[in-house]
Motif scaffolding. Sequence first.
Motif, short mmCIF file in Angstrom:
data_model
loop_
_atom_site.label_atom_id
_atom_site.label_comp_id
_atom_site.label_asym_id
_atom_site.label_seq_id
_atom_site.Cartn_x
_atom_site.Cartn_y
_atom_site.Cartn_z
N MET A 1 0.85 -1.20 0.00
CA MET A 1 0.00 0.00 0.00
C MET A 1 0.88 1.24 0.00
O MET A 1 1.72 1.41 0.87
CB MET A 1 -0.89 0.01 1.24
N ASP A 2 0.71 2.09 -0.99
CA ASP A 2 1.48 3.33 -1.04
C ASP A 2 0.57 4.51 -1.33
O ASP A 2 0.89 5.39 -2.12
CB ASP A 2 2.58 3.22 -2.11
N LYS A 3 -0.60 4.49 -0.69
CA LYS A 3 -1.56 5.57 -0.87
C LYS A 3 -1.52 6.50 0.33
O LYS A 3 -2.45 6.56 1.14
CB LYS A 3 -2.97 5.00 -1.07
N LEU A 4 -0.43 7.24 0.45
CA LEU A 4 -0.25 8.17 1.54
C LEU A 4 -0.56 9.58 1.05
O LEU A 4 -0.01 10.02 0.05
CB LEU A 4 1.18 8.09 2.08
N PHE A 240 -0.46 0.11 10.21
CA PHE A 240 -0.29 -0.32 8.82
C PHE A 240 -0.35 -1.84 8.70
O PHE A 240 -0.83 -2.36 7.69
CB PHE A 240 1.01 0.24 8.25
N SER A 241 0.12 -2.55 9.72
CA SER A 241 0.01 -4.02 9.70
C SER A 241 -1.45 -4.44 9.70
O SER A 241 -1.84 -5.37 8.98
CB SER A 241 0.73 -4.61 10.92
N ALA A 242 -2.26 -3.75 10.51
CA ALA A 242 -3.69 -4.06 10.56
C ALA A 242 -4.36 -3.75 9.23
O ALA A 242 -5.20 -4.52 8.75
CB ALA A 242 -4.35 -3.28 11.69
N LEU A 243 -4.00 -2.63 8.63
CA LEU A 243 -4.58 -2.27 7.33
C LEU A 243 -4.19 -3.30 6.27
O LEU A 243 -5.01 -3.69 5.42
CB LEU A 243 -4.12 -0.88 6.91
N ASP A 244 -2.95 -3.76 6.31
CA ASP A 244 -2.52 -4.80 5.37
C ASP A 244 -3.29 -6.09 5.60
O ASP A 244 -3.67 -6.77 4.65
CB ASP A 244 -1.02 -5.05 5.52
N TRP A 271 6.00 12.59 6.42
CA TRP A 271 6.40 11.75 5.29
C TRP A 271 7.63 10.90 5.65
O TRP A 271 7.65 9.70 5.40
CB TRP A 271 6.72 12.63 4.08
N ASP A 272 8.60 11.52 6.24
CA ASP A 272 9.83 10.80 6.59
C ASP A 272 9.57 9.68 7.60
O ASP A 272 10.21 8.63 7.55
CB ASP A 272 10.86 11.77 7.18
N PRO A 276 8.36 5.13 4.90
CA PRO A 276 9.03 3.81 4.92
C PRO A 276 8.12 2.67 5.35
O PRO A 276 8.31 1.53 4.92
CB PRO A 276 10.16 4.03 5.95
N MET A 277 7.11 2.98 6.16
CA MET A 277 6.19 1.93 6.62
C MET A 277 5.21 1.51 5.54
O MET A 277 4.83 0.33 5.47
CB MET A 277 5.41 2.43 7.84
#
Length: 280
Positions: A1-4, A240-244, A271-272, A276-277
């Motif tokens: 997932m890279d929708k930030l 993010f683990s839960a979202l994945d 962002w920084d 990365p997560m």
Amino acid sequence: MDKLAFSTNAFKKNTLEQAIGLIADVGYLGVELMADVPHAYPPDMPRERRESVKKLIAARGMRVSNVNAFTLFALGDTYHPTWIEDDEKKREVRIIHTMASLELAREFGAGTMSLQPGGPMIGTSITREVAGKRFAEGLRRVAPMAEEYGVVLAIEPEPGLFIETAAEYLEFKQRYFAEEKFVQMNCDVGHLYCVGEDPAEVIRQMPSHIAHVHLEDIGKNRVHQHLTPGKGAIDFGSIFSALDKIGYGGWVTVELYPYETSAAGVAKLAWDHLHPMVSS
């Protein structure tokens, strides 16, 4: 997932166009539009400006993550007029604004629109029964348009308002909109943490209800004060683990509205810390 994504509501000292450019400069692929002054308040978005802003977003390789229709500074303040006012005319103002914001969301290709969960209960004599009925009546006016436009109405639980917790959202949803797929939840991680819920557990337990996600950090004291991710107590890795785990494919928008004088800087710090997560 890279929708930030990042919300323009941190950039209230900038124009909408400036905010979009500054958010894109950091590297975000998504931008949340504040449907209020001084940004994308619908009456201030004539056809020419809408087209210009759409071209700007596309030129920067971005998409609209969400339309934020929570505040209404143009006609009131952070919360007012609300969905649960005693004055029916004020409730009508909120409904009309939400409909106009829905049109904006459709035009900009947003799949969700976040909105306040009724309104503040503190300082009122309104019972929860009355507040729930008024909120439901207002949403029923808007829901057919949301379905027609394909935009989910994302109720955002917030401390001190009619719906504070994910559990209260679920109770309201099941009572009034059990069969309505275009009424779901905006999962604001910081808000859930403030009211004592485990945001990661909420995500795992309510996958079908999460339409959009807001991120901000909160201190260990759980006071509702938005902090830059990494400056508080929230474990974003677990989020993010839960979202994945639930296969969430929507946007995650960073919302840091208190930082008007340092918006670009906190956008970069967030962002920084977070990118990365989400990109690993």
